[in-house]
Design a protein around this motif. Structure first.
Motif, PDB file in Angstrom:
ATOM      1  N   ASP A  85       0.949  -1.158   0.149  1.00 53.18           N
ATOM      2  CA  ASP A  85       0.063   0.052   0.163  1.00 53.18           C
ATOM      3  C   ASP A  85       1.014   1.264  -0.077  1.00 53.18           C
ATOM      4  OD1 ASP A  85      -2.413  -1.493  -0.022  1.00 53.18           O
ATOM      5  OD2 ASP A  85      -2.502  -1.417   2.186  1.00 53.18           O
ATOM      6  N   GLU A  86       2.115   1.051   0.652  1.00 57.64           N
ATOM      7  CA  GLU A  86       2.931   2.312   0.716  1.00 57.64           C
ATOM      8  C   GLU A  86       3.517   2.602  -0.438  1.00 57.64           C
ATOM      9  OE1 GLU A  86       4.710   5.308   2.935  1.00 57.64           O
ATOM     10  OE2 GLU A  86       2.900   4.433   2.952  1.00 57.64           O
ATOM     11  N   GLU A  87       3.995   1.542  -1.167  1.00 58.10           N
ATOM     12  CA  GLU A  87       5.050   1.994  -2.165  1.00 58.10           C
ATOM     13  C   GLU A  87       4.226   2.603  -3.361  1.00 58.10           C
ATOM     14  OE1 GLU A  87       8.396  -0.306  -4.925  1.00 58.10           O
ATOM     15  OE2 GLU A  87       7.221  -1.468  -3.437  1.00 58.10           O
ATOM     16  N   ARG A  89       1.681   4.642  -3.165  1.00 59.81           N
ATOM     17  CA  ARG A  89       1.521   6.118  -2.734  1.00 59.81           C
ATOM     18  C   ARG A  89       2.873   6.955  -2.836  1.00 59.81           C
ATOM     19  NH1 ARG A  89       2.586   9.271   1.133  1.00 59.81           N
ATOM     20  NH2 ARG A  89       3.745   7.663   2.303  1.00 59.81           N
ATOM     21  N   LEU A  90       4.124   6.293  -2.531  1.00 57.76           N
ATOM     22  CA  LEU A  90       5.306   7.061  -2.728  1.00 57.76           C
ATOM     23  C   LEU A  90       5.564   7.208  -4.178  1.00 57.76           C
ATOM     24  CD1 LEU A  90       7.206   5.203   0.004  1.00 57.76           C
ATOM     25  CD2 LEU A  90       6.462   7.583  -0.012  1.00 57.76           C
ATOM     26  N   ARG A  92       3.237   7.849  -6.702  1.00 57.31           N
ATOM     27  CA  ARG A  92       2.476   8.748  -7.164  1.00 57.31           C
ATOM     28  C   ARG A  92       2.897   9.930  -6.416  1.00 57.31           C
ATOM     29  NH1 ARG A  92      -2.346  10.131  -9.225  1.00 57.31           N
ATOM     30  NH2 ARG A  92      -3.250  11.872  -8.343  1.00 57.31           N
ATOM     31  N   GLU A  93       3.356  10.018  -5.558  1.00 59.98           N
ATOM     32  CA  GLU A  93       3.889  11.294  -4.945  1.00 59.98           C
ATOM     33  C   GLU A  93       5.179  11.683  -5.847  1.00 59.98           C
ATOM     34  OE1 GLU A  93       6.400  13.001  -0.777  1.00 59.98           O
ATOM     35  OE2 GLU A  93       5.471  10.954  -0.650  1.00 59.98           O
TER      36      GLU A  93
END
Length: 358
Positions: A85-87, A89-90, A92-93
């Motif tokens: 889930d975290e990767e 998001r990073l 896209r950021e």
């Protein structure tokens, strides 16, 4: 979107190069230039480091998950689940930071609101729109100053121009440029019939670090006595300045009490208009889009409709309809329209980046 490791390494290498050159630079102008680039690159480099760390962590966890130690493999699988889930998001950021963006995203802005089709009701609506932006600016901690105004006979404004200073003003307000249409029963309507009127909004960037030269021989300055609408709307000043930029035909005015202040304010608006003209010359596609947005002020050329009887507001560019018109027109709910427009813009920027990576 999976970003190539080489692209992330490239960002970090450039950031480290700028950082090293800043430490060694002695020339004042170079220090300023490098400092600006350093400030722009720092959040990108930090995002790249976070993403690289997550990618390295995922590689290590995948090795552990495939190992012979059952207990460690189970723990690694659990951490991989969290990282799944975290990767993204990073990524896209990071992608948003790398995607093509408007160079004036963080600039202050000049806001122009003018009455369009609809006579007195259009002027009243222009006044409502200006107060909406005024309150919106207050909620974001921006400083708004009126540069010039021409009041309507029944209230509101035939035209009002203001400067809005703050971080990211243009980036949030640039989507407001265009024709805004209102449907409501005017104050002057005795039989309760709904009328349609329009006002135009233009938002121009006012970047601090761009020098726009205006030669004295290219401008004509006229000083004249201004006149108000009379009654409760009597003009607050006795004089005004009109500056005409002869090469382009751009005309700006200011009507403060001080002639010196008049000239300074009018020149600020003129430079913003000239800078916008430069932007349009560099990007003809954007120029055509802006012309299509602002148009002639006719109510048929609209980007947004405010329907008061149904408390409904519709942004026609993204087919978004909300039923919180009172909050929107009060400025409190304007982000409910602006945020989806920014999201749409981000999606287009990401698509451009993705195409460049193929």
């Amino acid at each position: 979107m999976r970003l190539p490791k080489a692209r992330l390494d490239q960002v970090l290498a450039r950031f480290q190069e700028v950082e090293a050159r800043m430490s060694a630079a002695s020339d004042g102008a170079e220090v300023v230039r490098l400092g600006k680039e350093y400030a722009e690159l720092k959040p990108v480099a930090e995002a790249a480091e976070r993403l690289i760390k997550a990618q390295d962590q995922r590689a290590e966890l995948e090795l552990l998950a495939a190992g012979d130690d059952a207990e460690m493999a189970e723990l690694a699988q659990a951490e991989l689940h969290d990282l799944s889930d975290e990767e993204p998001r990073l990524e896209r950021e990071m992608a948003l930071l790398l995607a093509p963006r408007d160079a004036d995203e963080n600039a202050s802005a000049i806001l122009e609101v003018r009455a369009g089709t609809g006579g007195d009701e259009a002027a009243l609506f222009a006044g409502d729109l200006f107060r909406m932006y005024q309150r919106y600016a207050q909620t974001h901690g921006w400083k708004l100053e009126v540069e010039s105004e021409s009041e309507g006979e029944m209230g509101g404004y035939k035209e009002i121009i203001a400067s809005i200073a703050g971080d990211g003003v243009f980036g949030r307000l640039k989507f407001e440029s265009g024709v805004h249409r209102v449907q409501r029963v005017p104050q002057t309507e005795t039989q309760g019939r709904i009328h349609t009127s329009a006002a135009t909004v233009a938002v121009l960037p006012e970047p601090e670090d761009v020098e726009i030269e205006v030669n004295d021989g290219d401008i004509r300055i006229d000083t004249y006595r201004s006149s108000g609408a009379g009654g409760q709307h009597v003009n607050k000043t006795d004089s005004a300045v009109r500056i005409t930029h002869l090469p382009t035909g751009i005309v700006v005015t200011s009507s403060e009490k001080s002639q010196h202040q008049n000239r300074a304010r009018a020149m600020k608006v003129l430079k913003a208009k000239l800078y916008e003209r430069q932007r349009d010359a560099l990007d003809s596609q954007r120029s055509e889009a802006r012309k299509a947005q602002v148009g002639s002020g006719d109510r048929s050329e609209r980007i947004r409709t405010y329907n008061f009887p149904q408390a409904r507001v519709t942004d026609h560019r993204i087919n978004l309809t909300l039923y919180n018109l009172p909050k929107v027109i009060d400025g409190e709910g304007l982000d409910d329209l602006i945020n989806p427009l920014i999201a749409e813009d981000q999606a287009a920027r990401l698509a451009t980046l993705e195409d460049s990576l193929d």
